[in-house]
Design a protein around this motif. Structure first.
Motif: not given
Length: 339
Positions: A220-224, A246-254, A265-269
């Motif tokens: 998620g981090y890599e794609v975002a 969570i990886g996507v959100m972390d990339a956005c924050k950084n 952002v929507v996840g699953f589980d």
């Protein structure tokens, strides 16, 4: 003092052997004697020990469960529910945590070691099925990858989950919606993507993009990060699981971007982290407890002689709306201009 089998025999006026046969549902017991034993059990409030019954029937009192990892809060909840259900019936759970069929089957899949097996999110499941059928060990599959009409499986409706997650974003006003899918080897990944595509098509929308990922934070981090670098960030993303999200959100924050202002952002589980990291994650909750309970109950039924029907049980997930989704930024500006 707690009553025992000898007390039941004395109370009913029958032999311990006859009482034992009643407890084991032997067909040779006369109905009149069966009634006497059952009445004595009721009057004495006698509850037969499940472990003793297992030994009397030549059983181990142990159920095997195989899975590939314990580093997952969803799987942890499923395993705990299975453990609790089995304990209520006097069974113990033996875990085999192994990455492959070869690494697990030799130690677990033996009649003198387990009375039945639960396969949780199995990989190489065809090999497991062949082995268990050959050895005639009762089993059920949870969250499996292939649908086999001869095998009992309990699945979550991942198509519905993907559909509802995407509809939520569309109803907020998003039309630039991306999807980061999980590994194509998982049925859950394929069905979540199918739900995403169906919701988009019904609304006359094309996916902003579909990216390959794995069920981990890194993908998620890599794609975002790539989206941000290329200047082509969508307004919303449906991630195939919470770790990707969570990886996507972390990339956005950084990168100095805010969720959900710059990206919903929507996840699953509904992993544990989904309701602990801020902003709290909108996600699709899997019915982990129902999955474990249903699997345990069906397996115990097969062990007790119920015919293995090869039924497929489909459980419904639930969309949990939290703080990581909102209307796209353009809609915010329009609303501010209207005031």
């Amino acid at each position: 003092m707690k009553a025992n089998i000898f007390d039941v025999a004395k109370k009913s006026g029958l032999s311990v052997v006859t009482v034992s046969r009643v407890l084991n549902n032997a067909a040779s017991v006369r109905q009149s004697n069966r009634d006497k034993v059952l009445k004595a059990m009721e009057e004495l409030d006698y509850r037969p020990n499940a472990s003793a019954r297992s030994l009397a029937k030549g059983r181990t009192g142990v159920i095997g469960l195989t899975l590939t990892t314990l580093h997952d809060a969803f799987l942890d909840t499923v395993v705990k529910e299975i453990t609790d259900c089995l304990a209520e019936q006097g069974y113990f759970l033996a875990l085999s945590v192994a990455p492959s069929f070869e690494a697990s089957h030799q130690s677990l899949f033996q009649h003198d070691r387990v009375d039945g097996v639960i396969l949780l999110s199995p990989v190489e499941e065809d090999a497991y099925v062949r082995e268990l059928k050959q050895k005639r060990i009762p089993f059920v599959m949870l969250d499996n990858q292939h649908q086999d009409p001869s095998v009992t499986s309990i699945l979550v409706d991942n198509f519905r989950g993907g559909y509802e997650a995407t509809k939520h974003l569309i109803e907020l006003g998003h039309n630039k919606i991306a999807h980061i899918r999980g590994s194509a080897s998982f049925l859950s990944s394929r069905n979540r993507e199918r739900g995403f595509m169906t919701a988009m098509a019904e609304s006359g929308l094309e996916p902003y993009c579909i990216e390959d990922g794995e069920f981990d934070i890194a993908s998620g981090y890599e794609v975002a990060s790539r989206w941000i670098e290329d200047g082509r960030l969508p307004t919303a993303v449906f991630a195939a699981d919470d770790y990707i999200a969570i990886g996507v959100m972390d990339a956005c924050k950084n990168a100095g971007l805010k969720v959900p202002v710059d990206l919903s952002v929507v996840g699953f589980d509904d992993q544990l982290l989904a309701s602990q990291l801020r902003p709290y994650l909108t996600t699709v909750r899997q019915p982990a407890r129902a999955l474990g309970q249903t699997g345990a109950e069906l397996l115990l039924g097969y062990i007790d002689g119920a015919p293995a029907s090869g039924e497929s049980v489909l459980l419904s997930p639930e969309l949990i709306v939290r703080a990581s989704t909102a209307a796209p930024r353009t809609n915010h500006h329009e609303q501010e201009g209207d005031r």
